[in-house]
Design an enzyme around this catalytic site. Sequence first.
Site, PDB file in Angstrom:
ATOM      1  N   LEU A 149      11.038   1.530   7.066  1.00 48.50           N
ATOM      2  CA  LEU A 149      10.453   2.112   5.795  1.00 48.50           C
ATOM      3  C   LEU A 149      11.214   3.275   5.299  1.00 48.50           C
ATOM      4  O   LEU A 149      11.451   4.404   6.341  1.00 48.50           O
ATOM      5  CB  LEU A 149       8.757   2.228   5.868  1.00 48.50           C
ATOM      6  CG  LEU A 149       8.423   2.769   4.456  1.00 48.50           C
ATOM      7  CD1 LEU A 149       8.330   1.814   3.546  1.00 48.50           C
ATOM      8  CD2 LEU A 149       7.140   3.206   4.784  1.00 48.50           C
ATOM      9  N   HIS A 176      -1.136 -21.022   0.278  1.00 49.05           N
ATOM     10  CA  HIS A 176       0.116 -20.039   0.570  1.00 49.05           C
ATOM     11  C   HIS A 176       0.871 -19.566  -0.624  1.00 49.05           C
ATOM     12  O   HIS A 176       1.054 -18.504  -0.982  1.00 49.05           O
ATOM     13  CB  HIS A 176       0.871 -20.819   1.700  1.00 49.05           C
ATOM     14  CG  HIS A 176       0.373 -20.483   3.073  1.00 49.05           C
ATOM     15  ND1 HIS A 176      -0.615 -21.216   3.505  1.00 49.05           N
ATOM     16  CD2 HIS A 176       0.706 -19.819   4.081  1.00 49.05           C
ATOM     17  CE1 HIS A 176      -1.179 -20.990   4.571  1.00 49.05           C
ATOM     18  NE2 HIS A 176       0.116 -20.002   5.078  1.00 49.05           N
ATOM     19  N   TYR A 231       0.760  -1.180   0.008  1.00 44.07           N
ATOM     20  CA  TYR A 231       0.172   0.071  -0.012  1.00 44.07           C
ATOM     21  C   TYR A 231       0.897   1.236  -0.073  1.00 44.07           C
ATOM     22  O   TYR A 231       2.042   0.984   0.380  1.00 44.07           O
ATOM     23  CB  TYR A 231      -1.065   0.096   0.960  1.00 44.07           C
ATOM     24  CG  TYR A 231      -0.217   0.420   2.706  1.00 44.07           C
ATOM     25  CD1 TYR A 231       0.609  -0.696   3.154  1.00 44.07           C
ATOM     26  CD2 TYR A 231      -0.383   1.508   3.208  1.00 44.07           C
ATOM     27  CE1 TYR A 231       1.067  -0.232   4.461  1.00 44.07           C
ATOM     28  CE2 TYR A 231       0.139   1.813   4.241  1.00 44.07           C
ATOM     29  CZ  TYR A 231       0.853   1.116   4.937  1.00 44.07           C
ATOM     30  OH  TYR A 231       1.400   1.149   6.185  1.00 44.07           O
ATOM     31  N   ARG A 266       7.958   4.044  -4.928  1.00 40.82           N
ATOM     32  CA  ARG A 266       8.040   3.047  -3.717  1.00 40.82           C
ATOM     33  C   ARG A 266       7.083   1.773  -3.949  1.00 40.82           C
ATOM     34  O   ARG A 266       7.202   0.826  -3.525  1.00 40.82           O
ATOM     35  CB  ARG A 266       7.829   4.036  -2.521  1.00 40.82           C
ATOM     36  CG  ARG A 266       8.377   2.944  -1.395  1.00 40.82           C
ATOM     37  CD  ARG A 266       8.436   3.831  -0.044  1.00 40.82           C
ATOM     38  NE  ARG A 266       6.986   4.510   0.418  1.00 40.82           N
ATOM     39  CZ  ARG A 266       6.790   5.150   1.272  1.00 40.82           C
ATOM     40  NH1 ARG A 266       7.894   5.379   2.223  1.00 40.82           N
ATOM     41  NH2 ARG A 266       5.813   5.715   1.854  1.00 40.82           N
ATOM     42  N   ARG A 314      -7.590 -20.366  -1.560  1.00 32.99           N
ATOM     43  CA  ARG A 314      -6.655 -20.071  -0.372  1.00 32.99           C
ATOM     44  C   ARG A 314      -5.618 -21.262  -0.415  1.00 32.99           C
ATOM     45  O   ARG A 314      -5.722 -22.407  -0.365  1.00 32.99           O
ATOM     46  CB  ARG A 314      -7.273 -20.228   1.059  1.00 32.99           C
ATOM     47  CG  ARG A 314      -6.447 -19.817   2.035  1.00 32.99           C
ATOM     48  CD  ARG A 314      -7.019 -19.703   3.488  1.00 32.99           C
ATOM     49  NE  ARG A 314      -6.063 -19.199   4.485  1.00 32.99           N
ATOM     50  CZ  ARG A 314      -5.188 -19.815   4.928  1.00 32.99           C
ATOM     51  NH1 ARG A 314      -5.063 -21.329   4.472  1.00 32.99           N
ATOM     52  NH2 ARG A 314      -4.277 -19.410   5.668  1.00 32.99           N
ATOM     53  N   GLU A 346      12.359   2.977  14.070  1.00 32.19           N
ATOM     54  CA  GLU A 346      11.380   3.693  13.465  1.00 32.19           C
ATOM     55  C   GLU A 346      10.176   3.764  14.280  1.00 32.19           C
ATOM     56  O   GLU A 346      10.046   2.826  15.250  1.00 32.19           O
ATOM     57  CB  GLU A 346      11.291   3.735  11.930  1.00 32.19           C
ATOM     58  CG  GLU A 346      10.447   2.279  11.929  1.00 32.19           C
ATOM     59  CD  GLU A 346      10.147   2.030  10.222  1.00 32.19           C
ATOM     60  OE1 GLU A 346       9.952   2.787   9.473  1.00 32.19           O
ATOM     61  OE2 GLU A 346      10.060   0.799   9.902  1.00 32.19           O
ATOM     62  N   LYS A 394       6.554  -1.729   2.060  1.00 29.57           N
ATOM     63  CA  LYS A 394       5.232  -1.251   2.494  1.00 29.57           C
ATOM     64  C   LYS A 394       4.149  -2.322   2.398  1.00 29.57           C
ATOM     65  O   LYS A 394       3.305  -1.997   1.595  1.00 29.57           O
ATOM     66  CB  LYS A 394       4.982   0.141   2.011  1.00 29.57           C
ATOM     67  CG  LYS A 394       4.206   1.053   2.927  1.00 29.57           C
ATOM     68  CD  LYS A 394       4.146   2.663   2.632  1.00 29.57           C
ATOM     69  CE  LYS A 394       3.306   3.340   3.166  1.00 29.57           C
ATOM     70  NZ  LYS A 394       3.300   3.393   4.373  1.00 29.57           N
TER      71      LYS A 394
HETATM   72  C1  LIG Z   1       6.433   1.913   9.510  1.00 24.31           C
HETATM   73  C2  LIG Z   1       6.564   3.361   8.916  1.00 24.31           C
HETATM   74  N1  LIG Z   1       7.618   4.075   8.938  1.00 24.31           N
HETATM   75  C3  LIG Z   1       7.898   5.318   8.287  1.00 24.31           C
HETATM   76  C4  LIG Z   1       6.642   5.768   7.632  1.00 24.31           C
HETATM   77  C5  LIG Z   1       6.814   7.050   6.954  1.00 24.31           C
HETATM   78  O1  LIG Z   1       6.816   7.152   5.573  1.00 24.31           O
HETATM   79  P1  LIG Z   1       6.307   8.307   4.698  1.00 24.31           P
HETATM   80  O2  LIG Z   1       6.946   9.553   5.107  1.00 24.31           O
HETATM   81  O3  LIG Z   1       6.623   7.895   3.420  1.00 24.31           O
HETATM   82  O4  LIG Z   1       4.819   8.503   5.218  1.00 24.31           O
HETATM   83  C6  LIG Z   1       5.405   5.016   7.821  1.00 24.31           C
HETATM   84  C7  LIG Z   1       4.241   5.822   7.065  1.00 24.31           C
HETATM   85  O5  LIG Z   1       3.014   5.376   7.191  1.00 24.31           O
HETATM   86  C8  LIG Z   1       5.292   3.815   8.403  1.00 24.31           C
HETATM   87  O6  LIG Z   1       4.127   3.328   8.252  1.00 24.31           O
END
Ligand SMILES: Cc1ncc(COP(=O)(O)O)c(C=O)c1O
Length: 276
Positions: free
Chosen positions: A198, A97, A28, A47, A95, A174, A142
């Site tokens: 991320l 895997h 997403y 991304r 379903r 993070e 993501k």
């Molecule tokens: C786990 C995580 N890290 C960092 C970010 C920040 O990413 P962005 O600046 O692209 O929104 C997000 C955004 O949802 C996130 O879910």
Amino acid sequence: MIFFNGNYVEQAHAEITDRGYQFGDGIYEVVRVYNGQLYTAQEHFERLLRSAAEIQMDAKYSVEEYIEICRQLIEKNQIEMGNIYIQVTRGVAPRNHPFPIPSVEPTILLYAYASARPEKGLKEGVKTITAEDIRWLRCDIKSLNLLGNVLNKQKAVEHGATEAIQIRDGIVTEGASSNVFAIKDGTVYTHPANHLILNGITRLEIKKVCASLNIPFVEEAFESSFLFECDEVFISSTSLEVTPVIQIDDTMISNGTPGKVTQAIQDGFVANIGIQ
Ligand SMILES: Cc1ncc(COP(=O)(O)O)c(C=O)c1O
């Protein structure tokens, strides 16, 4: 109006055997809309396509095609200040895997909704907690698998906090839905963009702002104790922008007010967006 599998429709429903629904087998993005205009959409869709490639999935459209769908959604829904949510799953199949053979069409959903900027937190700063990072080892993708993030965010909410700062093996990775930055003696420190975080689009914009303000930006892992020894802490995301952190667990950060360097970065970030 939403965009679902090639059509603009009023409503859509997930199939019970959609692999996103059953396995979290999908990806997403969230793209911000300021003044009716997309912000850093190119970067978000690059991304998205990278996330798709990393899980060997075809996201069907090009960056330009996704951007055009977003423009249509902004217009059809008259969005001034808001977000566009984009989700692509591996599709609908009985379903099992492994990937379906033969492969099926991905399920593609985009919808736009109004969302105000988080003014209070941006101005006054937010409270956070620390939490163990219990996620998998491909946090650079993501993906729809957000259970670790959800559980830590819930823990934050239960403590009256906005965000959970996640810690893996003593290292700050993070937030549950944001990147984390610590400032010491005028230098910004943040976790390197590897498989443990991320690589936020906002993080990358902040890196540019720091370069333009001559603020050293160091992408180096740091221990959780540094959070309590540094001068300022802030978090960033598409929705949170540059949000000062004024409390972590029971400890006040920068005397409980947004720090000067954070404010300068926030000002530079907002100036680049072009909003007041
Ligand atoms: C786990 C995580 N890290 C960092 C970010 C920040 O990413 P962005 O600046 O692209 O929104 C997000 C955004 O949802 C996130 O879910």
